[in-house]
Design a protein around this motif. Structure first.
Motif, PDB file in Angstrom:
ATOM      1  N   UNK A 243      -3.354  13.276  -5.972  1.00  0.00           N
ATOM      2  CA  UNK A 243      -2.455  13.457  -4.822  1.00  0.00           C
ATOM      3  C   UNK A 243      -3.070  12.955  -3.519  1.00  0.00           C
ATOM      4  N   UNK A 244      -2.256  12.186  -2.803  1.00  0.00           N
ATOM      5  CA  UNK A 244      -2.581  11.641  -1.488  1.00  0.00           C
ATOM      6  C   UNK A 244      -3.629  10.530  -1.497  1.00  0.00           C
ATOM      7  N   UNK A 245      -4.155  10.159  -2.669  1.00  0.00           N
ATOM      8  CA  UNK A 245      -5.073   9.015  -2.690  1.00  0.00           C
ATOM      9  C   UNK A 245      -4.340   7.783  -2.175  1.00  0.00           C
ATOM     10  N   UNK A 246      -4.965   7.031  -1.271  1.00  0.00           N
ATOM     11  CA  UNK A 246      -4.334   5.807  -0.774  1.00  0.00           C
ATOM     12  C   UNK A 246      -4.524   4.677  -1.783  1.00  0.00           C
TER      13      UNK A 246
ATOM     14  N   UNK B 250      -3.263  14.714 -11.952  1.00  0.00           N
ATOM     15  CA  UNK B 250      -3.487  13.318 -11.588  1.00  0.00           C
ATOM     16  C   UNK B 250      -2.180  12.557 -11.806  1.00  0.00           C
ATOM     17  N   UNK B 251      -2.151  11.297 -11.368  1.00  0.00           N
ATOM     18  CA  UNK B 251      -0.901  10.541 -11.433  1.00  0.00           C
ATOM     19  C   UNK B 251      -0.498  10.320 -12.884  1.00  0.00           C
ATOM     20  N   UNK B 252       0.738  10.683 -13.184  1.00  0.00           N
ATOM     21  CA  UNK B 252       1.317  10.518 -14.514  1.00  0.00           C
ATOM     22  C   UNK B 252       1.495   9.035 -14.816  1.00  0.00           C
ATOM     23  N   UNK B 253       1.349   8.662 -16.076  1.00  0.00           N
ATOM     24  CA  UNK B 253       1.406   7.248 -16.471  1.00  0.00           C
ATOM     25  C   UNK B 253       2.702   6.567 -16.035  1.00  0.00           C
ATOM     26  N   UNK B 254       3.812   7.263 -16.081  1.00  0.00           N
ATOM     27  CA  UNK B 254       5.086   6.656 -15.699  1.00  0.00           C
ATOM     28  C   UNK B 254       5.092   6.230 -14.234  1.00  0.00           C
ATOM     29  N   UNK B 255       4.390   6.972 -13.397  1.00  0.00           N
ATOM     30  CA  UNK B 255       4.394   6.666 -11.968  1.00  0.00           C
ATOM     31  C   UNK B 255       3.467   5.508 -11.613  1.00  0.00           C
ATOM     32  N   UNK B 256       2.496   5.215 -12.469  1.00  0.00           N
ATOM     33  CA  UNK B 256       1.737   3.977 -12.283  1.00  0.00           C
ATOM     34  C   UNK B 256       2.708   2.798 -12.345  1.00  0.00           C
ATOM     35  N   UNK B 257       3.591   2.822 -13.328  1.00  0.00           N
ATOM     36  CA  UNK B 257       4.564   1.730 -13.481  1.00  0.00           C
ATOM     37  C   UNK B 257       5.484   1.679 -12.256  1.00  0.00           C
TER      38      UNK B 257
ATOM     39  N   UNK C  32       0.874  -1.182   0.000  1.00  0.00           N
ATOM     40  CA  UNK C  32       0.000   0.000   0.000  1.00  0.00           C
ATOM     41  C   UNK C  32       0.906   1.226   0.000  1.00  0.00           C
ATOM     42  N   UNK C  33       0.474   2.277  -0.677  1.00  0.00           N
ATOM     43  CA  UNK C  33       1.179   3.563  -0.622  1.00  0.00           C
ATOM     44  C   UNK C  33       0.275   4.645  -1.182  1.00  0.00           C
ATOM     45  N   UNK C  34       0.493   5.894  -0.770  1.00  0.00           N
ATOM     46  CA  UNK C  34      -0.304   7.003  -1.312  1.00  0.00           C
ATOM     47  C   UNK C  34       0.305   7.538  -2.606  1.00  0.00           C
ATOM     48  N   UNK C  35      -0.522   8.244  -3.358  1.00  0.00           N
ATOM     49  CA  UNK C  35      -0.040   8.964  -4.541  1.00  0.00           C
ATOM     50  C   UNK C  35       0.764  10.161  -4.045  1.00  0.00           C
ATOM     51  N   UNK C  36       2.004  10.246  -4.467  1.00  0.00           N
ATOM     52  CA  UNK C  36       2.907  11.315  -4.013  1.00  0.00           C
ATOM     53  C   UNK C  36       2.775  12.553  -4.902  1.00  0.00           C
ATOM     54  N   UNK C  37       3.010  13.694  -4.330  1.00  0.00           N
ATOM     55  CA  UNK C  37       2.892  14.961  -5.067  1.00  0.00           C
ATOM     56  C   UNK C  37       3.776  14.984  -6.302  1.00  0.00           C
ATOM     57  N   UNK C  38       4.988  14.420  -6.190  1.00  0.00           N
ATOM     58  CA  UNK C  38       5.912  14.444  -7.333  1.00  0.00           C
ATOM     59  C   UNK C  38       5.494  13.498  -8.459  1.00  0.00           C
ATOM     60  N   UNK C  39       4.484  12.690  -8.245  1.00  0.00           N
ATOM     61  CA  UNK C  39       3.982  11.767  -9.273  1.00  0.00           C
ATOM     62  C   UNK C  39       2.911  12.402 -10.159  1.00  0.00           C
ATOM     63  N   UNK C  40       2.497  13.640  -9.849  1.00  0.00           N
ATOM     64  CA  UNK C  40       1.410  14.274 -10.600  1.00  0.00           C
ATOM     65  C   UNK C  40       1.923  14.931 -11.868  1.00  0.00           C
TER      66      UNK C  40
END
Length: 134
Positions: free
Chosen positions: A78-81, A28-35, A15-23
């Protein structure tokens, strides 16, 4: 990994939250950060079955990803668990075929999926090699 030991139910190991630097610029979360987040779930699975970082240091064996397919189903911000469910479909002495599901951990929706084929590699030869028997 013993064929009879393949889990019947998904493993929830990460488990982890969506980090600010991933937006991205859409907030919203950039495709690269999903990977990247899926890679964190893969690391958790490898640690769980005994072929993670410690295994690599101790044995000179490791895993390489041969193939990966990602489906982006619903955005996360951002911050979504996030909660990751891992399904092992099949494996043999050199390969593991598995997938992760990424869920919003509070709202419960499926945000993305990642199906992978992983190979066991001898780092001395940089070639595929059988995993040691457990």
């Amino acid at each position: 990994m013993d064929q009879d030991a393949a889990p019947a139910a998904p493993l929830v190991l990460h488990r982890e939250p969506v980090r600010a630097e991933w937006l991205d610029y859409n907030e919203h979360m950039n495709v690269a950060y999903y990977v990247l987040a899926f890679d964190h779930a893969t690391d958790a699975m490898c640690d769980h079955i005994g072929i993670g970082h410690d295994y690599m240091r101790e044995t000179g064996g490791s895993i390489f990803i041969l193939e990966s397919h990602v489906s982006y189903l619903q955005e996360v911000v951002r911050d979504d668990p996030l909660r990751f469910a891992t399904h092992v479909f099949d494996f043999d002495e050199k390969r593991i075929h598995f997938a992760h599901e990424m869920f919003h951990d509070e709202k419960g929706y499926l945000a993305a999926t990642n199906e992978l084929m992983m190979l066991h590699v001898d780092l001395n030869t940089r070639r595929t090699a059988p995993m040691p028997a457990t």
